[in-house]
Design a protein around this motif. Structure first.
Motif, PDB file in Angstrom:
ATOM      1  N   UNK A 186      -2.317   6.589 -10.207  1.00  0.00           N
ATOM      2  CA  UNK A 186      -0.914   6.945 -10.020  1.00  0.00           C
ATOM      3  C   UNK A 186      -0.240   5.855  -9.191  1.00  0.00           C
ATOM      4  N   UNK A 187       1.033   5.625  -9.456  1.00  0.00           N
ATOM      5  CA  UNK A 187       1.828   4.694  -8.650  1.00  0.00           C
ATOM      6  C   UNK A 187       1.185   3.311  -8.537  1.00  0.00           C
ATOM      7  N   UNK A 213     -10.341  15.406   1.002  1.00  0.00           N
ATOM      8  CA  UNK A 213      -9.147  14.895   0.331  1.00  0.00           C
ATOM      9  C   UNK A 213      -8.890  13.453   0.757  1.00  0.00           C
ATOM     10  N   UNK A 214      -8.596  12.611  -0.223  1.00  0.00           N
ATOM     11  CA  UNK A 214      -8.298  11.216   0.081  1.00  0.00           C
ATOM     12  C   UNK A 214      -7.893  10.490  -1.186  1.00  0.00           C
ATOM     13  N   UNK A 215      -8.208   9.217  -1.255  1.00  0.00           N
ATOM     14  CA  UNK A 215      -7.994   8.441  -2.474  1.00  0.00           C
ATOM     15  C   UNK A 215      -8.998   7.306  -2.539  1.00  0.00           C
ATOM     16  N   UNK A 216      -9.460   7.008  -3.751  1.00  0.00           N
ATOM     17  CA  UNK A 216     -10.496   5.993  -3.948  1.00  0.00           C
ATOM     18  C   UNK A 216      -9.936   4.583  -3.763  1.00  0.00           C
ATOM     19  N   UNK A 217      -8.650   4.392  -4.004  1.00  0.00           N
ATOM     20  CA  UNK A 217      -7.968   3.175  -3.538  1.00  0.00           C
ATOM     21  C   UNK A 217      -6.684   3.607  -2.853  1.00  0.00           C
ATOM     22  N   UNK A 218      -6.297   2.854  -1.814  1.00  0.00           N
ATOM     23  CA  UNK A 218      -5.127   3.269  -1.044  1.00  0.00           C
ATOM     24  C   UNK A 218      -4.578   2.062  -0.278  1.00  0.00           C
ATOM     25  N   UNK A 219      -3.883   1.195  -1.015  1.00  0.00           N
ATOM     26  CA  UNK A 219      -3.226   0.042  -0.404  1.00  0.00           C
ATOM     27  C   UNK A 219      -1.745   0.106  -0.767  1.00  0.00           C
ATOM     28  N   UNK A 220      -1.000   0.837   0.053  1.00  0.00           N
ATOM     29  CA  UNK A 220       0.411   1.059  -0.261  1.00  0.00           C
ATOM     30  C   UNK A 220       1.253  -0.204  -0.101  1.00  0.00           C
ATOM     31  N   UNK A 221       0.729  -1.180   0.627  1.00  0.00           N
ATOM     32  CA  UNK A 221       1.457  -2.443   0.773  1.00  0.00           C
ATOM     33  C   UNK A 221       1.536  -3.200  -0.555  1.00  0.00           C
ATOM     34  N   UNK A 222       0.614  -2.899  -1.451  1.00  0.00           N
ATOM     35  CA  UNK A 222       0.617  -3.555  -2.759  1.00  0.00           C
ATOM     36  C   UNK A 222       1.561  -2.882  -3.754  1.00  0.00           C
ATOM     37  N   UNK A 223       2.122  -1.733  -3.380  1.00  0.00           N
ATOM     38  CA  UNK A 223       2.880  -0.959  -4.370  1.00  0.00           C
ATOM     39  C   UNK A 223       4.095  -1.725  -4.898  1.00  0.00           C
ATOM     40  N   UNK A 224       4.908  -2.287  -4.007  1.00  0.00           N
ATOM     41  CA  UNK A 224       6.133  -2.958  -4.455  1.00  0.00           C
ATOM     42  C   UNK A 224       5.826  -4.117  -5.392  1.00  0.00           C
ATOM     43  N   UNK A 225       4.812  -4.894  -5.054  1.00  0.00           N
ATOM     44  CA  UNK A 225       4.429  -6.029  -5.908  1.00  0.00           C
ATOM     45  C   UNK A 225       3.967  -5.536  -7.275  1.00  0.00           C
ATOM     46  N   UNK A 226       3.143  -4.499  -7.283  1.00  0.00           N
ATOM     47  CA  UNK A 226       2.632  -3.966  -8.550  1.00  0.00           C
ATOM     48  C   UNK A 226       3.756  -3.355  -9.379  1.00  0.00           C
ATOM     49  N   UNK A 227       4.686  -2.674  -8.717  1.00  0.00           N
ATOM     50  CA  UNK A 227       5.795  -2.048  -9.443  1.00  0.00           C
ATOM     51  C   UNK A 227       6.705  -3.106 -10.063  1.00  0.00           C
ATOM     52  N   UNK A 228       6.934  -4.213  -9.338  1.00  0.00           N
ATOM     53  CA  UNK A 228       7.787  -5.278  -9.877  1.00  0.00           C
ATOM     54  C   UNK A 228       7.154  -5.928 -11.108  1.00  0.00           C
ATOM     55  N   UNK A 229       5.839  -6.096 -11.054  1.00  0.00           N
ATOM     56  CA  UNK A 229       5.143  -6.741 -12.177  1.00  0.00           C
ATOM     57  C   UNK A 229       4.754  -5.744 -13.255  1.00  0.00           C
TER      58      UNK A 229
END
Length: 267
Positions: free
Chosen positions: A250-251, A164-180
């Motif tokens: 997702x996200x 179990x894991x994820x093929x990409x996993x950079x949660x620090x980018x989430x806020x920037x991506x969500x804003x844009x």
């Protein structure tokens, strides 16, 4: 009782809210599990159990660990009443030992969200024994691949390896991506590179992904969420039939790709 050969699977666990909103990825892994023959036991490899050496869980009853904070209350009410199997756990430990790798045991380890979230979707009745197995993030992809190779003989004995894991996993980018409201380019590019190299069975390139794949380091600032993929790759054997049975995001920043590695003769 004879058990049919099992594949090794790499499945996403996403954010903890994946348990409440499984979406297309959840449907894909649920469907994949329904098509499998009954396993002897499940070996679950989660990036959220990270130890110095490979460690096998021997607990008879596995606690549901809510190893996250600040999420909806409904998540903390969820339980996955899995049971272990000491005989099966010893077989896992023995396989690792036989491969010449160090191995430890843990009599109390339960299931963190990287384990119970996908298991709850795939085996909702909790009717198959579950054996947790840790990763070693400090040791990198090659060690994870060797750990998977150590597990490969268990497939013929009916053990289902779920990494179990994820093929990409950079949660620090989430806020920037969500804003844009935009998915970063690497969230599409890196999964496609990975799929191409897997289909080509280019193990050297895969093990060297941080140097060879554009956007790899941004996709994984730390490696723990990708290392289970290498465990599954090794567990499938050299001649595995490789299928990417789900691709999606997702996200904004979490690639939810899922893979099956089915051993073939000569693997």
């Amino acid at each position: 009782m004879m058990f049919p050969t099992q594949p090794a699977l790499f499945v996403p666990h996403g954010a903890p809210t994946f348990a409440l909103r499984p979406g297309a990825a959840g449907a894909a892994i649920t469907s994949a599990a329904r098509k499998l023959p009954l396993p002897r036991a499940i070996v679950i490899v989660s990036p959220h159990w990270d130890t110095a050496v490979p460690t096998v869980g021997f607990a008879d009853r596995l606690e549901t660990i809510h190893d996250f904070h600040g999420f909806p209350e409904a998540l903390y009410a969820l339980r996955y009443p899995a049971t272990g199997c000491r005989e099966a756990a010893e077989q896992v430990a023995s396989a690792i030992r036989t491969a010449g790798m160090p191995v430890a045991t843990d009599a109390e380890r339960g299931l963190d969200h990287g384990a119970w979230v996908p298991l709850r979707l795939m085996f909702p009745d909790a009717d198959v024994p579950v054996i947790p197995l840790s990763i070693q993030s400090h040791a990198g992809p090659e060690q994870a691949y060797r750990l998977g190779q150590a597990l490969a003989p268990l497939a013929a004995e009916g053990f289902l390896i779920i990494a179990s894991g994820n093929v990409t996993h950079n949660l620090r980018d989430y806020q920037l991506a969500a804003r844009s409201n935009q998915i970063p380019a690497y969230v599409r590019q890196f999964p496609d590179w990975l799929s191409e190299r897997l289909q080509a069975r280019d193990v050297p390139a895969l093990l060297d992904y941080r140097q060879q794949a554009e956007g790899a380091v941004r996709a994984h600032p730390s490696e723990e969420h990708l290392l289970p993929l290498f465990v599954a790759l090794g567990a499938g054997g050299d001649a595995a039939e490789i299928q990417r049975f789900h691709a999606g995001t997702d996200d904004y920043v979490i690639a939810m790709d899922a893979y099956s590695f089915l051993p073939q003769s000569g693997g």
